[in-house]
Design an enzyme around this catalytic site. Sequence first.
Site, mmCIF file in Angstrom:
data_model
loop_
_atom_site.group_PDB
_atom_site.id
_atom_site.type_symbol
_atom_site.label_atom_id
_atom_site.label_comp_id
_atom_site.label_asym_id
_atom_site.label_seq_id
_atom_site.Cartn_x
_atom_site.Cartn_y
_atom_site.Cartn_z
ATOM 1 N N ASP A 64 -4.834 -2.684 -7.571
ATOM 2 C CA ASP A 64 -3.854 -3.147 -6.913
ATOM 3 C C ASP A 64 -4.982 -4.542 -6.006
ATOM 4 O O ASP A 64 -6.139 -5.183 -6.740
ATOM 5 C CB ASP A 64 -4.818 -2.430 -5.394
ATOM 6 C CG ASP A 64 -4.121 -3.185 -3.727
ATOM 7 O OD1 ASP A 64 -3.483 -3.775 -4.043
ATOM 8 O OD2 ASP A 64 -4.439 -2.679 -2.926
ATOM 9 N N GLU A 65 -4.206 -5.619 -5.236
ATOM 10 C CA GLU A 65 -5.164 -6.946 -5.050
ATOM 11 C C GLU A 65 -4.862 -7.715 -6.700
ATOM 12 O O GLU A 65 -6.166 -8.185 -7.024
ATOM 13 C CB GLU A 65 -6.494 -6.914 -4.367
ATOM 14 C CG GLU A 65 -5.755 -6.639 -3.034
ATOM 15 C CD GLU A 65 -4.923 -7.365 -2.130
ATOM 16 O OE1 GLU A 65 -4.863 -8.081 -2.624
ATOM 17 O OE2 GLU A 65 -4.422 -6.892 -0.937
ATOM 18 N N THR A 90 0.538 -1.213 -0.058
ATOM 19 C CA THR A 90 0.299 0.146 -0.062
ATOM 20 C C THR A 90 1.132 1.244 0.338
ATOM 21 O O THR A 90 0.124 2.195 -0.840
ATOM 22 C CB THR A 90 -1.061 -0.044 1.037
ATOM 23 O OG1 THR A 90 -1.364 -1.156 1.387
ATOM 24 C CG2 THR A 90 -1.839 1.151 0.978
ATOM 25 N N GLN A 114 -1.472 -14.847 -1.889
ATOM 26 C CA GLN A 114 -2.466 -14.372 -0.977
ATOM 27 C C GLN A 114 -3.638 -14.766 -2.394
ATOM 28 O O GLN A 114 -4.364 -14.391 -1.893
ATOM 29 C CB GLN A 114 -2.315 -13.104 -0.394
ATOM 30 C CG GLN A 114 -1.241 -13.220 0.745
ATOM 31 C CD GLN A 114 -0.896 -11.811 0.761
ATOM 32 O OE1 GLN A 114 -1.830 -11.488 2.304
ATOM 33 N NE2 GLN A 114 -0.023 -11.338 1.382
#
Length: 748
Positions: free
Chosen positions: A224-225, A33, A255
Site C-alpha cells: 500500500d502507498e 483500501t 499524492q
Amino acid sequence: MDLSQHLNETQVQAVEHTEGPSMVIAGAGSGKTRVLTFRIAYLIHKGISPFNILALTFTNKAAREMKDRIGDLVGETYSRNLWMGTFHSVFARILRIESELLGYPNNFTIYDTDDSKRVIKSMLKERLLDDKVYKPNLVLHRISMAKNNLLSPEAYLNNATIQKEDIQSKKPELGVLYKEYQKRLFRSGAMDFDDLLFNMNILLRDHDDILYKYQDKFRYILVDEYQDTNFSQYLIVKALSARFENICVVGDDAQSIYSFRGANIQNILNFQRDYDNVKVFKLEQNYRSTPQIVEAANSLIRQNVEQIKKDVYTQNPDGEKIKLTSAISDNEEAMNVAYSIFHLKNTKRAHNRDFAILYRTNAQSRAMEDALRKLNIPYVIYGGLSFYQRKEIKDLLAYFRLVVNTDDDDALKRIINYPARGIGATTMDKLNAQAASMDQSLWWLISQPGKLQSILGKATINRINGFVDMIETFQKLVESKDAYEVGRTIATTTGLLREMNNDKSVEGVSRYENLQELLNSMKDFVDSALEEDDISLPSYLQDIPLLTDQDDEEKNKKDSVNLMTIHASKGLEFPYVYVTGLEENLFPSMLSIGSRSELEEERRLFYVALTRAEKEVHLSFAQMRYKWGNLNASEPSRFLSEIDMQYVDNQTATSHIQAREPRNKPTEKSIKTDWKKKNLRPVRSASASKNEGTTTLAPGNTVRHERFGKGKILMIEGYPPNQKATVDFETAGRKQLLLKFARLDVIS
C-alpha cells in the site's frame, strides 16, 4: 464471492487479477483500501493460504482496520494468520526469527528516537565534541539517511564525496560517530527503526537460503502507498517478489509528498520498467468529493510533468464552488476562517468535527487557535501539541513568567539551566532542599548569594548570580518597554533563538519558526491595541493561561475542529476543508521553488489538501503576514492561478491572483489601498440613534471623535461586533479604534 455487489467494474478487475505484477493507480477517494481488502479476501477465497500472503502498509492503524474488514469477509481465523503490517513491524518479526545470522539475540531491543539520542549524547560527552556543532538531532538524521541508502559505517567512511561534505560542514567526525553508534547498539543487542530495514536488506543480500525461504513463503505480495516507499524498502520488496512476481502495488503518484523522509516517487513511476507484462488498473471514480472539488484538483495536478496520467471523475451530486478569500493579514485570515466555521455550523447543522483547517507549517496554527478560541469553538491539533503546549513555546513563556513573578518555582526550574549554563541536577537538588527547609521560594534563595556559600562552590554561585542578574535586567525592561520589545530581548539574550537557529534539521527549523510565531503574536498584541490598552508583558501573559488550559480541549475532543499540517491530513477526509496561507514562499515553500521536482511535490501537497474535502473547500491567503515581528507583503500562491477558475467562487479574491511574475511587487501601502477599494464593509455608526436610521462608516469617510477630533477613515477590518477602524486624525495622528466603543460621528 460476488464482488460486483461491493465494487465497481475497474475495482473488480483489480481484485481478480491475482497472477503476475500489477499496479493499481488509485485516485483520491477512489476506494483503494476497499480494493486491497477485497483482493486479500479474494485470494483466501480462491484457496491461497494466508501464511503465503504478505501485505505491507504504512500505518499500524491501516493494517488493523484492513484485518478487521478481511475477518468480516472470510473469517477471523484467516485474517489472523496474514503477514500484514507496516514495513518495520513485519521485518522486525522476520529479523527476530533469523537474528542469529546477523549476530543479534532474538529478543533484541528496538530503540526509539529518544533512546538513540541518549546514546549519541553520551558519545559526544565522552569524545568531548561540542553538541552545538554535533547536534544529536542532526547526527541522528545523518545516520538515518545513510542507512536508508544502505550505506554502512565503513562505506560512509570510505566515501570520498561524503567525507568532503562533512569536512566542509565542519563536522568531520560524523562518520566516526556513526561507526561508534552502531557498535554500541550492537553491543547492547539493539536496533533502531532504520536498522530494521537496513538489516533486512543485509539478511536477504548475504544469505541466499533465507532469500529463497521468504520468496517461497510470500508468493503473493501487496504494498500500500507504494509512492511513499524509500530506496531500502524498494529493494526489499523487489528481492522478495523476484521469484513469483505476484506483486501488486497500490498508490497514487499525485499524492507522493514525503521526499523529506526519503520517499522516492520514481519507485511508482518506474514500476512498469521493473517488471514485465505489468497490468495497470486506474481507479478514477472519486466517491468522496463533489464535481467542483474533483475538477479543480484535476486542473491543478495537470501542471506536473512527472505523473501517471489519469482522469479522475465523480458521479456525486453538484456542490458548492470552491470559496477563495483574501485577507489583509494572517490574523484577519484566521478570523475569517473562524467566522465561516461558526456560520456553516449554524446554517448547515454541521458539527465541529466536520471541519479541518490545513496549513503548510505548524507555526501557522497560532493565529487559527487564537481566532477559534475567541469564538469559543473547540479545536484539537491533529498529530501534534497545541501551539502553546510545544516545548520551545513553554520554555520561552517560562522566562516571561519568571520575569513577571519571580516566586514561580515551576518556571525557574524549567529554564535556570536552559539553554545550558552549568547549573546541573546536583546543584538543583541542593537548592530545592535548602529552599524547602527555609520555607522560601527558589528565587528568594538564589537572589541572596550569602545563603548559598554553605552548600555550593564559588564557580556555581557565580553562574547562578549571572542568571539572577539577567532576570533582574529583564524586570527593569518591563517597566519601560512593551510586551514585544521585552519578549524579543528575552528570546535573544537568553540564547533561545540562537539555540533553535543553529539546528538546521527539519525539527530544529520548525522549533525556530514556532518561537518566531510566538513573537509575532506579541507584535500583533502590541500593534492592534487601542490607545488606552495596556501593552506590557504582564498584560500579554494574562490571556496565555486560557490558551493553554487543557480541560476544555480534552472535554471537547470528540467534537472539535481539526487543525493540522497538510502532511498530517493525508489519508483523512472531512466535509469542510479550509486550506490557509496560500502565498508565495509559504506555499509553495521558499525552499522548494529552486527545482522542478521540489515544486511538483509542493503542488502534489496542495492536491492532497484539496482532495481531503467531501462537500466544500475554502482557500485563503493573506496580503500581509507577520515574519520575524515585521509585517511583510505577500503574493498569492502561483498554485491558485493554476486552478480552473470556473470551479472557484469569489471574484474579489481572484482579482488579486496575478501572473507568476507580477510587474511590480506590491507594497504594504498598495495592498492596503487595493484591499480598501474591494472590501468596503458598511457598519452602523455607534453614535447614530435608533430614530435617525442607519449611518454607515467606510474607508474615505471624514469623522469626528470626542477625544481625538477630526480624522479620515483609512481602513476597516474584521466583523461586527469586533470591527476596527484605522483613522488618521489631524492632530492626534493615526489611531486604531474598536468601533463598538469609538462613537464616531460621520461628517462626510
